[in-house]
Scaffold this motif. Sequence first.
Motif, mmCIF file in Angstrom:
data_model
loop_
_atom_site.group_PDB
_atom_site.id
_atom_site.type_symbol
_atom_site.label_atom_id
_atom_site.label_comp_id
_atom_site.label_asym_id
_atom_site.label_seq_id
_atom_site.Cartn_x
_atom_site.Cartn_y
_atom_site.Cartn_z
ATOM 1 N N GLY A 121 27.104 36.230 -17.138
ATOM 2 C CA GLY A 121 26.878 35.670 -18.273
ATOM 3 C C GLY A 121 25.666 34.427 -18.386
ATOM 4 O O GLY A 121 24.474 34.763 -19.141
ATOM 5 N N LEU A 178 31.202 36.878 -26.774
ATOM 6 C CA LEU A 178 31.710 36.950 -25.473
ATOM 7 C C LEU A 178 32.577 35.680 -24.743
ATOM 8 O O LEU A 178 33.598 35.665 -24.227
ATOM 9 C CB LEU A 178 30.792 37.485 -24.463
ATOM 10 C CG LEU A 178 30.248 38.848 -24.863
ATOM 11 C CD1 LEU A 178 29.197 39.651 -23.799
ATOM 12 C CD2 LEU A 178 31.487 39.980 -24.747
ATOM 13 N N PHE A 179 31.556 34.673 -25.035
ATOM 14 C CA PHE A 179 32.107 33.440 -24.243
ATOM 15 C C PHE A 179 33.204 32.727 -25.270
ATOM 16 O O PHE A 179 33.912 31.980 -24.767
ATOM 17 C CB PHE A 179 31.054 32.309 -24.022
ATOM 18 C CG PHE A 179 30.150 32.872 -22.735
ATOM 19 C CD1 PHE A 179 30.703 32.763 -21.542
ATOM 20 C CD2 PHE A 179 28.982 33.465 -23.008
ATOM 21 C CE1 PHE A 179 29.899 33.321 -20.159
ATOM 22 C CE2 PHE A 179 28.171 33.860 -21.903
ATOM 23 C CZ PHE A 179 28.674 33.904 -20.685
ATOM 24 N N SER A 210 33.274 27.907 -20.704
ATOM 25 C CA SER A 210 33.061 28.900 -21.926
ATOM 26 C C SER A 210 32.564 28.361 -23.153
ATOM 27 O O SER A 210 31.587 28.674 -23.806
ATOM 28 C CB SER A 210 34.185 29.778 -22.023
ATOM 29 O OG SER A 210 34.750 30.262 -20.857
ATOM 30 N N TYR A 256 26.277 36.681 -26.992
ATOM 31 C CA TYR A 256 26.789 35.758 -26.303
ATOM 32 C C TYR A 256 27.818 34.630 -26.584
ATOM 33 O O TYR A 256 28.797 34.298 -25.989
ATOM 34 C CB TYR A 256 25.543 34.456 -25.793
ATOM 35 C CG TYR A 256 24.538 35.483 -24.832
ATOM 36 C CD1 TYR A 256 25.051 36.161 -23.900
ATOM 37 C CD2 TYR A 256 23.370 35.256 -24.936
ATOM 38 C CE1 TYR A 256 24.133 36.817 -22.929
ATOM 39 C CE2 TYR A 256 22.297 35.884 -24.263
ATOM 40 C CZ TYR A 256 22.546 36.686 -23.111
ATOM 41 O OH TYR A 256 21.755 37.201 -22.371
#
Length: 191
Positions: free
Chosen positions: A46, A70-71, A99, A67
Motif C-alpha cells: 500500500g 483498505l487501510f 494503518s 486507499y
Amino acid sequence: MHGPALSGWLLMVLCGVAGAHCLLRTRGATGEERRAARAEAAMGFGMAAMAVPAAVLTPSAWTWAVYAVLFGGAALRALWFIRGGGHHLQHHLHHLVGSLAMVYMAVAMAPGGGGHAGHGAAASAGGIPLLTGLLLAYNALYVLTSAGRLIPVAATAGAPGDGPGRGAQPEVALACRLTMGIAMFAMLLTL
C-alpha cells in the motif's frame, strides 16, 4: 505522493521490496507471525502504491477513497487483535497507528480532502499540522527504537529442517519494519 520524483521512486521500490519480503515470510511462519507478516506485506504494498510519483501517474479521485477504505479495514483488523491483548499487543498497536496514518494521508492527499487538488504545483500542504507532527514524532521514535533493537541481534540458525532462506530470521523482519517506518516518516514529511 508529493515531492521529487526520484524520492517517490525510491520509496516505491523500498516499500515494494519490503512488502514482497513480508509476503515471503508468510510461507515459513505460523499463527501470529503469519498474521503479522501478512499485515506488514499489505502495508508495504500500500505504501509502495501511494509513493508512485504524481508526475508519472496522477491518481483519480476514487483512488484515495480506495486507499482510505483498505487501510481503514487494516486498522479495524488491528483493533480486533488488540482486544485479545497478549504478548503481541505492542505490535498490533503499531499496526493500528500505521494503518490510521495511511488513512490520514489518503484523506489529506485526496482532491478537496486537504488542499492537494490533483497534485498540482500550486497545491497547498494538506493535513492537520499538529496531527502530522505527532505521527512524524511517533515514526521517528519507532525508527530509533527499532534501529536500537536491530544492532545487537546476532544471526541465528533456523530451526532444524529449514532450508536456506527459510526459518526464523528476526533481524530481517525487524529490518523490514524499520524500512517501512523510515518510509512512513518520509511520506508524512511530504504531506
